[in-house]
Write a protein that holds these residues in place. Structure first.
Motif, PDB file in Angstrom:
ATOM      1  N   PHE A   1       0.833  -1.204   0.000  1.00 47.62           N
ATOM      2  CA  PHE A   1       0.000   0.000   0.000  1.00 47.62           C
ATOM      3  C   PHE A   1       0.873   1.260   0.000  1.00 47.62           C
ATOM      4  N   GLY A   2       1.962   1.225   0.752  1.00 50.56           N
ATOM      5  CA  GLY A   2       2.832   2.396   0.853  1.00 50.56           C
ATOM      6  C   GLY A   2       3.592   2.707  -0.419  1.00 50.56           C
ATOM      7  N   TYR A   3       4.051   1.660  -1.115  1.00 47.65           N
ATOM      8  CA  TYR A   3       4.861   1.872  -2.322  1.00 47.65           C
ATOM      9  C   TYR A   3       4.030   1.815  -3.598  1.00 47.65           C
ATOM     10  N   GLN A   4       2.719   1.597  -3.474  1.00 56.01           N
ATOM     11  CA  GLN A   4       1.871   1.469  -4.648  1.00 56.01           C
ATOM     12  C   GLN A   4       1.711   2.830  -5.325  1.00 56.01           C
ATOM     13  N   CYS A   5       2.409   2.990  -6.430  1.00 52.93           N
ATOM     14  CA  CYS A   5       2.249   4.188  -7.256  1.00 52.93           C
ATOM     15  C   CYS A   5       2.012   3.775  -8.705  1.00 52.93           C
ATOM     16  N   HIS A   6       1.738   2.487  -8.904  1.00 52.10           N
ATOM     17  CA  HIS A   6       1.675   1.920 -10.249  1.00 52.10           C
ATOM     18  C   HIS A   6       0.444   2.382 -11.017  1.00 52.10           C
ATOM     19  N   VAL A   7      -0.631   2.749 -10.302  1.00 51.03           N
ATOM     20  CA  VAL A   7      -1.804   3.291 -10.981  1.00 51.03           C
ATOM     21  C   VAL A   7      -1.489   4.674 -11.539  1.00 51.03           C
ATOM     22  N   SER A   8      -0.733   5.467 -10.803  1.00 51.00           N
ATOM     23  CA  SER A   8      -0.426   6.841 -11.197  1.00 51.00           C
ATOM     24  C   SER A   8       0.798   6.961 -12.090  1.00 51.00           C
ATOM     25  N   VAL A   9       1.644   5.950 -12.097  1.00 55.71           N
ATOM     26  CA  VAL A   9       2.940   6.116 -12.757  1.00 55.71           C
ATOM     27  C   VAL A   9       2.814   6.182 -14.282  1.00 55.71           C
ATOM     28  N   ILE A  10       1.793   5.556 -14.856  1.00 54.87           N
ATOM     29  CA  ILE A  10       1.640   5.613 -16.314  1.00 54.87           C
ATOM     30  C   ILE A  10       1.232   7.015 -16.766  1.00 54.87           C
ATOM     31  N   PRO A  11       0.246   7.666 -16.131  1.00 57.94           N
ATOM     32  CA  PRO A  11      -0.005   9.071 -16.490  1.00 57.94           C
ATOM     33  C   PRO A  11       1.214   9.970 -16.286  1.00 57.94           C
ATOM     34  N   ILE A  12       1.977   9.696 -15.228  1.00 59.48           N
ATOM     35  CA  ILE A  12       3.189  10.483 -14.991  1.00 59.48           C
ATOM     36  C   ILE A  12       4.190  10.261 -16.121  1.00 59.48           C
ATOM     37  N   TYR A  13       4.382   9.006 -16.507  1.00 61.41           N
ATOM     38  CA  TYR A  13       5.329   8.672 -17.577  1.00 61.41           C
ATOM     39  C   TYR A  13       4.904   9.295 -18.905  1.00 61.41           C
ATOM     40  N   SER A  14       3.590   9.310 -19.153  1.00 64.03           N
ATOM     41  CA  SER A  14       3.093   9.857 -20.421  1.00 64.03           C
ATOM     42  C   SER A  14       3.368  11.352 -20.546  1.00 64.03           C
ATOM     43  N   CYS A  15       3.631  12.019 -19.426  1.00 62.11           N
ATOM     44  CA  CYS A  15       3.866  13.469 -19.435  1.00 62.11           C
ATOM     45  C   CYS A  15       5.347  13.842 -19.411  1.00 62.11           C
ATOM     46  N   MET A  16       6.227  12.844 -19.417  1.00 63.16           N
ATOM     47  CA  MET A  16       7.657  13.156 -19.342  1.00 63.16           C
ATOM     48  C   MET A  16       8.132  13.880 -20.597  1.00 63.16           C
ATOM     49  N   LYS A  17       8.981  14.858 -20.412  1.00 63.89           N
ATOM     50  CA  LYS A  17       9.567  15.564 -21.546  1.00 63.89           C
ATOM     51  C   LYS A  17      10.424  14.617 -22.372  1.00 63.89           C
ATOM     52  N   HIS A  18      11.193  13.785 -21.699  1.00 65.81           N
ATOM     53  CA  HIS A  18      11.995  12.760 -22.374  1.00 65.81           C
ATOM     54  C   HIS A  18      11.351  11.411 -22.070  1.00 65.81           C
ATOM     55  N   ARG A  19      10.371  11.031 -22.878  1.00 69.47           N
ATOM     56  CA  ARG A  19       9.644   9.791 -22.601  1.00 69.47           C
ATOM     57  C   ARG A  19      10.425   8.614 -23.176  1.00 69.47           C
ATOM     58  N   ASN A  20      11.276   8.036 -22.366  1.00 71.88           N
ATOM     59  CA  ASN A  20      12.009   6.830 -22.730  1.00 71.88           C
ATOM     60  C   ASN A  20      12.384   6.083 -21.459  1.00 71.88           C
ATOM     61  N   ILE A  21      12.734   4.829 -21.620  1.00 72.69           N
ATOM     62  CA  ILE A  21      13.007   3.966 -20.471  1.00 72.69           C
ATOM     63  C   ILE A  21      14.231   4.437 -19.692  1.00 72.69           C
ATOM     64  N   LYS A  22      15.217   5.005 -20.378  1.00 73.82           N
ATOM     65  CA  LYS A  22      16.432   5.453 -19.697  1.00 73.82           C
ATOM     66  C   LYS A  22      16.111   6.538 -18.675  1.00 73.82           C
ATOM     67  N   HIS A  23      15.417   7.579 -19.105  1.00 74.03           N
ATOM     68  CA  HIS A  23      15.085   8.672 -18.190  1.00 74.03           C
ATOM     69  C   HIS A  23      14.087   8.222 -17.130  1.00 74.03           C
ATOM     70  N   PHE A  24      13.154   7.354 -17.523  1.00 77.49           N
ATOM     71  CA  PHE A  24      12.184   6.876 -16.546  1.00 77.49           C
ATOM     72  C   PHE A  24      12.853   6.005 -15.488  1.00 77.49           C
ATOM     73  N   SER A  25      13.834   5.217 -15.884  1.00 74.48           N
ATOM     74  CA  SER A  25      14.561   4.378 -14.921  1.00 74.48           C
ATOM     75  C   SER A  25      15.251   5.240 -13.867  1.00 74.48           C
ATOM     76  N   VAL A  26      15.873   6.320 -14.315  1.00 72.29           N
ATOM     77  CA  VAL A  26      16.529   7.233 -13.373  1.00 72.29           C
ATOM     78  C   VAL A  26      15.504   7.846 -12.426  1.00 72.29           C
ATOM     79  N   ALA A  27      14.373   8.290 -12.990  1.00 74.77           N
ATOM     80  CA  ALA A  27      13.354   8.955 -12.181  1.00 74.77           C
ATOM     81  C   ALA A  27      12.723   7.987 -11.181  1.00 74.77           C
ATOM     82  N   SER A  28      12.330   6.797 -11.646  1.00 73.83           N
ATOM     83  CA  SER A  28      11.650   5.843 -10.763  1.00 73.83           C
ATOM     84  C   SER A  28      12.584   5.301  -9.688  1.00 73.83           C
TER      85      SER A  28
END
Length: 525
Positions: free
Chosen positions: A292-319
């Motif tokens: 419950f505490g670490y569950q951000c998986h519902v929100s993380v896709i909308p967050i990812y869709s808004c990234m300026k650099h939408r790619n796995i490399k930048h998302f890996s660093v952010a997550s």
């Protein structure tokens, strides 16, 4: 016009659309039926892989364009194996640093208040930290799997991701689970509001505060929510809450700092401190709280869709950075909070502190304000999930007036139902035990299905060792997810039904609680 043209810029609750236009009018001509296009899009499913494609193998070149779209969607290699896993930089999109902030804000929340109690139930700090470390491996992998799957069809929500992986029914099942999870989370927020009022009134008014009806939590919590929460639940967009959400992260950091300072400087006498679990099944009691505490998986896709650099490399660093911040925050608060009070720690740790201290009172007020601003966000997510289910089964021709009526009806029923349940449920632990089991579905089952589906579509014969190992990993995700869901749900229900003697006593005892409080208030027999 292509399907790509129908993707509205910034169509997410985290990044508002850059243009104010009607989505349907933009995507379709005046004579087109939008459902005609969406119903023909049938993402690949393990259950019906390539079936529609083979049935149209003999179609001529003059086939209907809609059938062409559907055929392309059923081509495994075209749909589930993207040519590229990155997209051009989004103008005005969220930076990597901003993405870290958003993920932290999505993950940090009510679970922090219940985690010290979970450490006690699990058998102490060492046991709980080891369980947390093992779960974090799956939590991080799940975020990357979901982001990778989101790249396939440029998905902006978890429902869309599961639509890509498992078809229409995958989206519908996901909508149901998201709705139930958000509904339970809203109940948790209301209970937290009541807890903060209890602690504040006990310190400011006295231990008999609850005998005055307008200080009783069963009146204050619904009344304040009616004034501060309900008006925010009817809006079509929730962009105006983004600043309050940002402020929420600093509130959580302040609460963690308070817990650490009270451990170092306070004069609290701790109860017995466990060094090992009483029973091996006790280990599972910390799992729902961690999920419950670490569950951000519902929100993380909308967050990812808004990234300026939408790619796995930048998302890996952010997550990775965001989860690391959450680890230090949760572990520090749970460890020092448990060591401060031992087995006497409450389900909501803030109720253990003396609110006459200004620092504690600030924390109580801040957590209350954060909760008032967070409830509408969860209601928005649950409302949209429930609305999509209603539209799928009961609405054929949707109109703006029908949408508005449906939005107001769902929000009103949702708010009233959560209020009624919150005044009857004694503490957040009772809800988190159940919500944690659903969080296991988001963290394990959904990513496992996505990984399984994409791997089979890339190499359906499993001709390489990498593919076979990936399938094994996907099956581990799915099997472990269902196992934890069953065990945690059973354990949570068993805990909730156990005698109340195991719970911390309320700050003020009343003759009547919940509905009976109102019966006595209005002299209803």
């Amino acid at each position: 016009m292509t399907i790509k043209d129908c993707i509205a810029p910034g169509d997410s609750i985290f990044c508002p659309r850059s243009h104010d236009y009607d989505y349907t009018d933009h995507c379709y001509g005046p004579d087109d039926d939008p459902t005609e296009f969406t119903n023909n899009l049938s993402p690949v499913s393990i259950i019906r892989q390539n079936s529609s494609h083979s049935s149209r193998s003999g179609a001529d070149d003059n086939e209907d364009p809609n059938e062409s779209i559907s055929e392309k969607s059923d081509d495994d290699q075209a749909v589930l194996v993207p040519a590229s896993t990155s997209y051009p930089d989004t103008e005005g999109g969220t930076s990597t640093l901003g993405t870290i902030f958003l993920i932290v804000n999505a993950a940090l929340g009510a679970g922090l208040l219940n985690l010290p109690k979970a450490f006690d139930q699990a058998g102490g700090v060492v046991t709980a930290v080891l369980v947390q470390a093992m779960l974090l491996v799956f939590i991080m992998l799940a975020l990357l799997i979901l982001a990778q799957t989101a790249n396939i069809d440029n998905s902006a929500t978890l429902q869309e991701v599961m639509h890509t992986a498992a078809g229409v029914w995958g989206r519908r099942v996901t909508s149901v689970i998201v709705t139930v999870y958000c509904f339970g989370s809203c109940i948790t927020f209301l209970i937290i509001i009541g807890d903060q009022f209890d602690r504040a009134f006990a310190s400011l008014v006295g231990s008999e505060y609850c005998h005055t009806w307008y200080y009783n939590r069963d009146f204050v919590m619904p009344a304040s929510s009616l004034l501060l929460i309900l008006p925010l639940c009817y809006t079509k967009k929730i962009d105006f809450l983004k600043y309050a959400s940002a402020f929420g992260v600093f509130i959580i950091i302040y609460v963690v700092a308070l817990i650490c300072v009270e451990y170092a400087t306070g004069d609290h006498v701790p109860g017995p401190i466990k060094t090992k679990p009483d029973d091996w099944l006790d280990v599972f009691s910390v799992i729902p709280v961690i999920c419950f505490g670490y569950q951000c998986h519902v929100s993380v896709i909308p967050i990812y869709s808004c990234m300026k650099h939408r790619n796995i490399k930048h998302f890996s660093v952010a997550s990775t950075s965001a989860i690391a911040i959450c680890v230090f925050t949760y572990t520090g608060a749970a460890t020092f909070g448990y060591l401060t009070f031992g087995s006497t720690v409450s389900e909501d740790i803030l109720t253990n502190y003396n609110a006459k201290k200004p620092s504690v009172m600030i924390a109580l007020v801040a957590m209350g304000l954060k909760t008032y601003a967070t409830y509408p966000i969860l209601l928005f997510c649950g409302r949209e999930g429930l609305s999509s289910i209603v539209k799928d089964f009961f609405v054929k021709d949707d109109t703006p007036s029908k949408e508005k009526s449906r939005r107001y009806t769902i929000a009103t029923i949702w708010f009233v139902a959560t209020i009624l349940l919150a005044i009857e449920i004694p503490n957040i632990g009772a809800v988190i035990h159940v919500l944690g089991s659903f969080a296991a579905i988001f963290i394990f089952v959904f990513p496992g299905v996505c990984l399984l589906q994409t791997t089979l579509s890339r190499d359906h014969k499993l001709s390489t060792t990498k593919s076979r190992l990936t399938i094994i990993l996907a099956l581990i995700f799915v099997v472990l997810g269902f196992f934890l869901f069953g065990v945690v749900l059973t354990q949570g229900i068993k805990t909730d039904l156990s005698p109340a003697s195991t719970e911390s006593p309320p700050l003020c005892e009343t003759e009547a609680r919940g509905f009976r409080f109102y019966f006595n208030l209005f002299n209803v027999t």
